[in-house]
Design an enzyme around this catalytic site. Structure first.
Site, PDB file in Angstrom:
ATOM      1  N   LYS A 164       0.918  -1.306   0.605  1.00 46.24           N
ATOM      2  CA  LYS A 164       0.505   0.145  -0.102  1.00 46.24           C
ATOM      3  C   LYS A 164       0.748   1.584  -0.020  1.00 46.24           C
ATOM      4  O   LYS A 164       0.570   1.946  -0.885  1.00 46.24           O
ATOM      5  CB  LYS A 164      -0.997  -0.440   1.017  1.00 46.24           C
ATOM      6  CG  LYS A 164      -1.523   1.204   1.414  1.00 46.24           C
ATOM      7  CD  LYS A 164      -2.873   0.878   2.832  1.00 46.24           C
ATOM      8  CE  LYS A 164      -1.821   0.149   4.041  1.00 46.24           C
ATOM      9  NZ  LYS A 164      -1.385   1.639   4.434  1.00 46.24           N
ATOM     10  N   THR A 165       1.603   1.263   0.802  1.00 46.36           N
ATOM     11  CA  THR A 165       2.730   2.372   0.732  1.00 46.36           C
ATOM     12  C   THR A 165       3.406   2.202  -0.551  1.00 46.36           C
ATOM     13  O   THR A 165       3.487   3.771  -0.435  1.00 46.36           O
ATOM     14  CB  THR A 165       3.967   2.001   1.670  1.00 46.36           C
ATOM     15  OG1 THR A 165       3.235   2.306   2.923  1.00 46.36           O
ATOM     16  CG2 THR A 165       4.506   3.515   2.375  1.00 46.36           C
ATOM     17  N   ASP A 221      -4.953   7.834   3.447  1.00 47.21           N
ATOM     18  CA  ASP A 221      -4.332   6.503   3.651  1.00 47.21           C
ATOM     19  C   ASP A 221      -5.065   5.941   4.788  1.00 47.21           C
ATOM     20  O   ASP A 221      -5.573   6.940   5.719  1.00 47.21           O
ATOM     21  CB  ASP A 221      -3.214   6.134   3.696  1.00 47.21           C
ATOM     22  CG  ASP A 221      -2.194   5.458   4.509  1.00 47.21           C
ATOM     23  OD1 ASP A 221      -2.959   4.380   3.888  1.00 47.21           O
ATOM     24  OD2 ASP A 221      -1.390   5.278   5.051  1.00 47.21           O
ATOM     25  N   GLU A 222      -5.456   4.222   4.826  1.00 51.11           N
ATOM     26  CA  GLU A 222      -6.096   3.911   6.645  1.00 51.11           C
ATOM     27  C   GLU A 222      -7.561   4.238   6.201  1.00 51.11           C
ATOM     28  O   GLU A 222      -7.677   4.498   6.693  1.00 51.11           O
ATOM     29  CB  GLU A 222      -5.208   4.227   7.090  1.00 51.11           C
ATOM     30  CG  GLU A 222      -3.887   3.485   7.150  1.00 51.11           C
ATOM     31  CD  GLU A 222      -3.725   2.196   7.469  1.00 51.11           C
ATOM     32  OE1 GLU A 222      -4.704   0.980   7.115  1.00 51.11           O
ATOM     33  OE2 GLU A 222      -2.760   1.497   7.647  1.00 51.11           O
ATOM     34  N   GLN A 265      -9.393  -4.148   7.530  1.00 47.17           N
ATOM     35  CA  GLN A 265      -8.009  -4.374   8.848  1.00 47.17           C
ATOM     36  C   GLN A 265      -9.120  -3.340   9.612  1.00 47.17           C
ATOM     37  O   GLN A 265      -8.346  -2.443   9.825  1.00 47.17           O
ATOM     38  CB  GLN A 265      -7.072  -3.766   8.426  1.00 47.17           C
ATOM     39  CG  GLN A 265      -6.413  -5.118   7.966  1.00 47.17           C
ATOM     40  CD  GLN A 265      -4.883  -4.356   7.548  1.00 47.17           C
ATOM     41  OE1 GLN A 265      -4.624  -4.374   8.558  1.00 47.17           O
ATOM     42  NE2 GLN A 265      -4.549  -4.954   6.163  1.00 47.17           N
ATOM     43  N   ARG A 280      -0.264 -10.245  10.874  1.00 49.08           N
ATOM     44  CA  ARG A 280       1.578  -9.624  10.710  1.00 49.08           C
ATOM     45  C   ARG A 280       2.424 -10.491  10.559  1.00 49.08           C
ATOM     46  O   ARG A 280       3.794  -9.912  10.401  1.00 49.08           O
ATOM     47  CB  ARG A 280       1.340  -9.307  12.622  1.00 49.08           C
ATOM     48  CG  ARG A 280      -0.101  -8.186  13.153  1.00 49.08           C
ATOM     49  CD  ARG A 280      -0.007  -6.829  12.386  1.00 49.08           C
ATOM     50  NE  ARG A 280      -0.661  -6.941  11.091  1.00 49.08           N
ATOM     51  CZ  ARG A 280      -0.929  -6.374   9.748  1.00 49.08           C
ATOM     52  NH1 ARG A 280       0.143  -5.066   9.955  1.00 49.08           N
ATOM     53  NH2 ARG A 280      -2.182  -6.208   8.934  1.00 49.08           N
TER      54      ARG A 280
END
Length: 738
Positions: free
Chosen positions: A10-11, A201-202, A232, A585
């Protein structure tokens, strides 16, 4: 809208999209990028700088709070605030509320400061002012029902006190931005045309207040790109609204949706496990996350007979994995649902001499000595800051006692002025000797205000630390604690010196540094984050992180999922998303564990394995039966040994399918032994009595042995024929009286 699955890069997508805009000729000043952590913003800016060069400095990029704090500094006068307003952290807010609750002579147990602050925070995040709060019949009815009818008055006094102090709390940074854009259309128009390209973002973590700001700013150009993963979304308790991402297309009908579905982080078994979990949620944006890494180890499920034994099993497993695979301690993470679960893990790790670090502990900037010096800085730039004044007016000791401070505050209230205005004119409000001490303190702060105008951030900070007497006071304390505190102050000054020498920022005054640290989180200022230690943290704290090996512990009903989440489908789905975050994770190996008994409030309770374990496709799992029941006089352990062996015999696994085939539900790892009676429906248990026979959906038929406690928290001890004795809370038990 970019729907970015876990581990999908994503980043990188955000970084390259912003760089692409600049390469196409978009002015960096016209780009706004909103994130949820300073760490994410720094990473993105660093990556963009490597691609496009110094233009990256001109992008408005940062957390919602940091970006809109910057905007408010420019526009604060429009809503009656000084541009040098103070940002209150949680401790400051609690201090103000404690004073208000005390002044109103309220019961501080009924009006517990955490409850009051959360109530005010929720109101602000939903853009409810104190006036609207007091006029809203439903809100008032809720407060009366909880026996806190004066919450609205406390909210009013809190807002008034903050305004008088020229201070905003974290929620105000968004609340006041909404107020500014709503009440001043010329300001809204200015920033709508300045921010021609928005990226968020998010996005699944945005609350109502953030949603409205973004929607207003994007209304003119509609050049908006949001990135997120509905799977998430785990911050509903902070006000995050998953509907913001689920319903994004309703706001922008010509929306283009892109899905990033390849997970580059985790093995196929881990990804397939996560998919089988989240498939049980109804509210979601459908996607099929996949991995092209190796299949990897199956997901190990460890069963312990107590929480202490669970800690021992996890600690020993980490020790063995590190030894046999040549790993570092920092390759391991232990994740849990609640902070209290860390105890048994810590004890077990300590016994084996395993180094570990708990995330979410006291941050550097929350230490007393740091907050003391920072309070001097705050008071220098905003003398109306009442909390900073109260903190340092008599530190180091100047003979100004609590009675004098109380008198200053009362005089300020009576005359509708700030406490600092009282101490400037101390002779008008205090007797001669006390007035002299208070006046000397006022002159000290005024001298700092003159000095900082001509010095760098570091020179100003050092001057204040020396001339306030704080540095000398700490230096003279030769205890171990005193030396640590002195070293922490030196570390703060070192940090300010580094800030003063940074080349990537133009404004390097102490006031700019103050704004930066006011918006830091624990993760942003952790000095030891690169230490070789096992990481312990709540699952909420783990979001955005990744580790080669992850242990998710405490997978038991009423713990994970939490008992508080069982009242509605939406709450349960949030818990399932939290489990999804925990599993994703892990890069190479994932281990899940649960205990069949656990101490809670000093009482040993029997635990049932989490329903989430039932939801995982058994083909991806491996049961670890190495732990044996400890010898005990508790007959429960004998029943557990029998159940353990029968479960081991009953569990079956189908042949693993190819990695490309979609997960298919096979035999559950925790097959239910009891089949409920057809038409099973829970009875009204208000008339339940000792000796009655009952039926439970999962435990089968049993007999009530004891009833204890008062409504609505009556506990029943029941002996079930199939699994033995259990203690259940009747309000959650769902029993049918036979």
């Amino acid at each position: 809208m970019i729907v970015a699955g876990a581990g999908s890069g994503k980043t990188r997508v955000i970084t390259f999209r912003v760089a692409h805009l600049i390469h196409k000729g978009v002015d960096a000043f016209n780009i706004l990028v909103l994130t949820f952590t300073n760490k994410a913003a720094r990473e993105m800016r660093d990556r963009i700088t490597k691609i496009v060069g110094p233009d990256a400095k001109n992008i408005w990029m940062g957390t919602f709070h940091s970006v809109f704090a910057k905007l408010l500094r420019v526009e604060a006068d429009k809503i009656g605030y000084p541009s040098n307003f103070t940002i209150y952290d949680t401790d400051d807010s609690k201090s103000v509320l404690r004073a208000i609750i005390k002044e109103m002579n309220l019961d501080d147990k009924l009006y517990a400061v955490n409850i009051v602050l959360n109530r005010i925070s929720a109101a602000k995040n939903n853009l409810v002012s104190w006036m609207e709060y007091q006029k809203n019949d439903q809100i008032q009815a809720d407060d009366i029902a909880t026996k806190r009818p004066l919450l609205g008055i406390i909210y009013q006094n809190y807002a008034t006190r903050c305004y008088r102090a020229g201070a905003m709390d974290f929620d105000d940074l968004l609340y006041k931005t909404n107020e500014l854009l709503r009440e001043h259309p010329e300001v809204l128009n200015k920033y709508q045309h300045k921010f021609k390209y928005l990226m968020v973002d998010e996005y699944q973590d945005t609350n109502h207040s953030q949603y409205l700001i973004v929607k207003k700013l994007a209304a003119v150009n509609e050049n908006i790109c949001v990135v997120g993963d509905d799977a998430q979304s785990i911050y509903a308790f902070r006000g995050a609204n998953i509907q913001n991402i689920l319903n994004f297309e309703k706001d922008y009908p010509d929306l283009k949706v892109f899905k990033l579905e390849q997970n580059y982080r985790s093995t196929q078994n881990i990804v397939n496990t996560a998919n089988s979990i989240i498939a049980n949620n109804k509210d979601q944006l459908k996607k099929r996350v996949f991995s092209e890494k190796e299949n990897g180890d199956k997901i190990k499920v460890m069963r312990a007979f107590s929480d202490n034994e669970e800690g021992k099993l996890v600690a020993e497993a980490i020790m063995q994995e590190r030894s046999t695979k040549g790993l570092n301690w920092h390759d391991f993470a232990i994740l849990y649902r609640t902070n209290a679960q860390s105890r048994s893990m810590e004890e077990a790790l300590r016994k084996l001499g395993t180094p570990y670090k708990i995330y979410g502990g006291l941050s550097f900037y929350q230490r007393k000595e740091i907050k003391d010096l920072v309070a001097y800085f705050r008071l220098t730039f905003n003398p109306n800051d009442e909390e900073a004044l109260k903190r340092v007016i008599n530190y180091p000791r100047r003979g100004i006692g609590d009675t004098t401070v109380d008198h200053i505050i009362v005089s300020a209230d009576k005359n509708n002025i700030s406490p600092f205005e009282v101490i400037i004119s101390a002779s008008k409000y205090l007797d001669g000797r006390t007035a002299g001490k208070v006046s000397a303190f006022a002159m000290l702060i005024q001298s700092f205000q003159v000095i900082v105008k001509n010095l760098s951030a570091y020179e100003a900070a050092l001057h204040i630390a020396q001339h306030s007497g704080l540095l000398k006071d700490l230096y003279e304390d030769k205890s171990v604690e005193g030396l640590n505190r002195y070293e922490n102050i030196q570390e703060l000054l070192n940090g300010i010196k580094e800030f003063s020498e940074r080349e990537d920022i133009e404004e390097k005054g102490l006031d700019v540094f103050m704004q930066d640290i006011a918006l830091l989180t624990n993760d942003d200022n952790d000095k030891n984050k690169n230490a070789d230690t096992v990481s312990l943290m709540t699952i909420h704290s783990s979001k955005g992180l990744e580790f080669p090996q992850v242990y998710v512990v405490g997978l038991e009903e009423n713990l994970f999922p939490s008992q508080m989440s069982l009242n509605s489908r939406s709450d349960l789905e949030e818990e399932r998303r939290l489990f999804y975050v925990a599993t994703t994770r892990a890069e190479n190996k994932l281990t899940l564990s649960y205990a069949t008994s656990r101490f809670k409030f000093g009482t040993l309770i029997n635990c049932e394995p989490s329903r989430f374990l039932d939801e995982i496709d058994a083909q991806y799992l491996e049961l670890d039966y190495s732990a044996k029941p400890a010898s005990s006089n508790n007959p429960f352990f004998d029943q557990e040994k029998t159940a353990w062996n029968s479960n081991k015999a009953a569990d079956t696994f189908s042949k693993p399918k190819s990695a490309t085939a979609p997960p298919v539900k096979t035999t559950s790892i925790l097959a239910k032994a009891h089949v409920p009676t057809p038409g099973f429906a829970p009875s009204d248990t208000s008339k339940l009595q000792v000796g009655m026979e009952v039926e439970h959906e999962r435990f089968g038929f049993g007999k009530v042995l004891t009833l204890e406690g008062n409504k609505p928290d009556i506990k029943a001890t029941i002996f079930f024929k199939e699994i033995g004795q259990k203690q259940l809370l009747l309000k959650f038990a769902k029993l049918r009286i036979v």
